[in-house]
Design a protein around this motif. Sequence first.
Motif, PDB file in Angstrom:
ATOM      1  N   TYR A 165       0.823  -1.224   0.000  1.00  0.00           N
ATOM      2  CA  TYR A 165       0.000   0.000   0.000  1.00  0.00           C
ATOM      3  C   TYR A 165       0.849   1.263   0.000  1.00  0.00           C
ATOM      4  N   ASP A 167       3.349   4.412  -1.565  1.00  0.00           N
ATOM      5  CA  ASP A 167       3.030   5.403  -2.602  1.00  0.00           C
ATOM      6  C   ASP A 167       3.350   4.889  -4.007  1.00  0.00           C
ATOM      7  N   ALA A 170       0.579   2.770  -4.933  1.00  0.00           N
ATOM      8  CA  ALA A 170      -0.606   3.587  -5.240  1.00  0.00           C
ATOM      9  C   ALA A 170      -0.501   4.123  -6.670  1.00  0.00           C
ATOM     10  N   ARG A 174      -2.975   3.262  -9.836  1.00  0.00           N
ATOM     11  CA  ARG A 174      -3.637   4.273 -10.684  1.00  0.00           C
ATOM     12  C   ARG A 174      -3.367   4.013 -12.165  1.00  0.00           C
ATOM     13  N   GLU A 205      -6.621  11.513  -6.702  1.00  0.00           N
ATOM     14  CA  GLU A 205      -7.435  11.253  -5.498  1.00  0.00           C
ATOM     15  C   GLU A 205      -7.635   9.759  -5.235  1.00  0.00           C
ATOM     16  N   SER A 207      -6.712   5.969  -4.477  1.00  0.00           N
ATOM     17  CA  SER A 207      -5.609   5.265  -3.807  1.00  0.00           C
ATOM     18  C   SER A 207      -5.999   3.821  -3.524  1.00  0.00           C
ATOM     19  N   ARG A 210      -6.609   1.785   1.602  1.00  0.00           N
ATOM     20  CA  ARG A 210      -5.858   1.855   2.868  1.00  0.00           C
ATOM     21  C   ARG A 210      -6.840   1.868   4.020  1.00  0.00           C
TER      22      ARG A 210
END
Length: 687
Positions: A165, A167, A170, A174, A205, A207, A210
């Motif tokens: 999880y 960045d 993420a 995306r 926006e 993600s 989480r």
Amino acid sequence: MTDSVERMWARLNGLGYGADYNPEQWPASTWAEDMKLMRDAGVNIVSLGIFGWAQIEKRPGEYDFGWLDEIMDQLHEAGVSVCLATATASPPPWLARLHPETLPVTKEGTRLWPGSRQHFCPSSDRYRQAAGNLVRRLAQRYGTHPALALWHIGNEYGCHVSACYCDASAAAFRRWLRDRYGDLDALNGAWSTAFWSQRYGDWAEVSPPRIAPTFANPAQQLDFARFSSEELRSCYQTEREILREITPRIPATTNLLSLWKPVDFFAWAPGLDVIAHDSYPDPDDGQTVTAAAFNYDLMRSLGGGRPWMLMEQAPSAVNWRLSNSPKPPGVMRLWSCQAVAHGADAVMFFQWRASAGGAEKFHSALVPHGGTATRTWREVSEFGRELTGLAGVRGSTVRAQAAIVLDWPNWWALELESHPSTWVSLVEQVHRHHAPLWRENIAIDVVAPEADLSGYRLVVVPNLYLITDRAAAGLREYVASGGHLVVSFFSGIVDEHDRIRLGGYPAPLRDVLGLRVDEFWPWPPGTTHEARFEDGGAAFGVDLWADAIELEGAAPVAVYTDGPLAGTPAVTRHRFGDGTATYLGTRPDEAGMRRILAAAAADAGAAPVLAGLPDGVEAVRREGPGGSHLFLLNHGAEPVTVTVPDGSALRFGDGVLDGTSLNLPARGVSVVGEAVQVQKSKNQEAM
Ligand code: GAL
């Protein structure tokens, strides 16, 4: 089968027998003894160096291949083929120190540190680059080594860390979503974001799911599960491509766990040249052989019926359950033969020599701490020699007339929270549907919902909550053209984005099943009710769930006798086109389930491999160019006598055959050669 896989099997000259071999844990002086003992035990293949990265690349870019060169040569001289690991499952500590961003992060935001294994973020470019460099070097160095038979990429992907999880993950999520949906409108629609003010106006926006105040968006969770399986698969594929480029003639695989939720085996299987499986049945669990049979059928089915490898199993005890019993005498042999019966052409273990230190020092091994003066060594070395007697089954397969449908996206969606009941477990349900057929000795394949079902007489669909249009059309076509379908409750409810299929449950299957479900009546654990068969009145227990069924053409097979739905149908049957659909609106107990599925199998003409066997005796038939081999496995603690087909000859094992009467000792196994091929699939019969 591709030539490279054919070559790999051919060099083993019989079935594969071996283990994970971790010589880096031992001084070189032990290796000569290892080679001698491997010969004594009939070992012909080992998985080498799975956790060897830190020993091969001691500092970034500095490779020490000396020990690996030496061991590859020694193995070759000993006649042992090598399934060489890419060693990328456990990065060395220096990678985490130099690049902490390679470490995975949990849903709660906690970073997982080195000191155990599998501490990598699947989306980390840095990890993939470092792993790729290592793989390239290994391929260049050993690609033409005469011992090399197969590549072992990574190890049990997703076993400890199935999703990250952080960045970087993420951002990768995306990118994956953009590919999938194209624009945000499509994503907002698929994720039903009009609910709870979740509408996204910018990709930034979005993600991973989480940790959040309460239920995270189910479609977001479902897509993240898809993404995470794919992200791990792309780690595998990245290594696979490097190997293909440098060693195109060497096949590659990775070891799949038993029914592992985070990894979509159907999506992965086409990328594995040979399916490899790790199996750890629990000696303390009375149902364990039934579950193992299911896993083995799944492995065979993943490879389209081709032989697979039992890549790991414990010679005796494991170290990772709360209490770890050894396998009683004879059980390792019996369970190994069970895997072969279901299509394995290699029987391998974790691990060769028991570790003296580290977290797995109490895990059994072929060479235990006590050396060769041990029961485990006696059993594994005797069995290794005995197994050469089964060489004739190599390349043969199991032909099934029945199939069970399994689907990972459905599994992910079915077990999301905020459902009528959170007690519905897919694995448990699959086993409840599979076990009665296994007890009847009906051969089973495990298939994806969109698979071609036309070759099966009986198709069983446990809880297919999420159903795609294509799967629904396939099931309809299957029944319409004469198949027998069994579907259980909470099926056909949502589409691939977890959006309800409106129009009355189960909307896409209503006409096939001839009914409508008006309401769900789940029961909390411990609540049981009763239903009774319409045709003679036997009663059986039901629990967990009840559908309030309104008949639209189906006939009741069983009716509730008590509880909130007393007098209404619990199980139904419907003729649709040329076929039949049985529906289970509840969860019957074992006796109820056995009767329903045995009746469906009989109606469908899905015959047992051998009828009338005592409980606990498993019969599996492998057929191939070398003839038909009937495996009989007595899982019970008492000897049994079974009747085998006329003209059978004992080929392997410890039974005594007198005419058609075979005496099989407790925990015994026999393989008999049959004069004729007995069963035909639906397609064959039509020919
Ligand atoms: C497997 C793993 C092996 C070893 C084994 C112990 O899951 O692949 O490396 O840890 O378990 O049972």
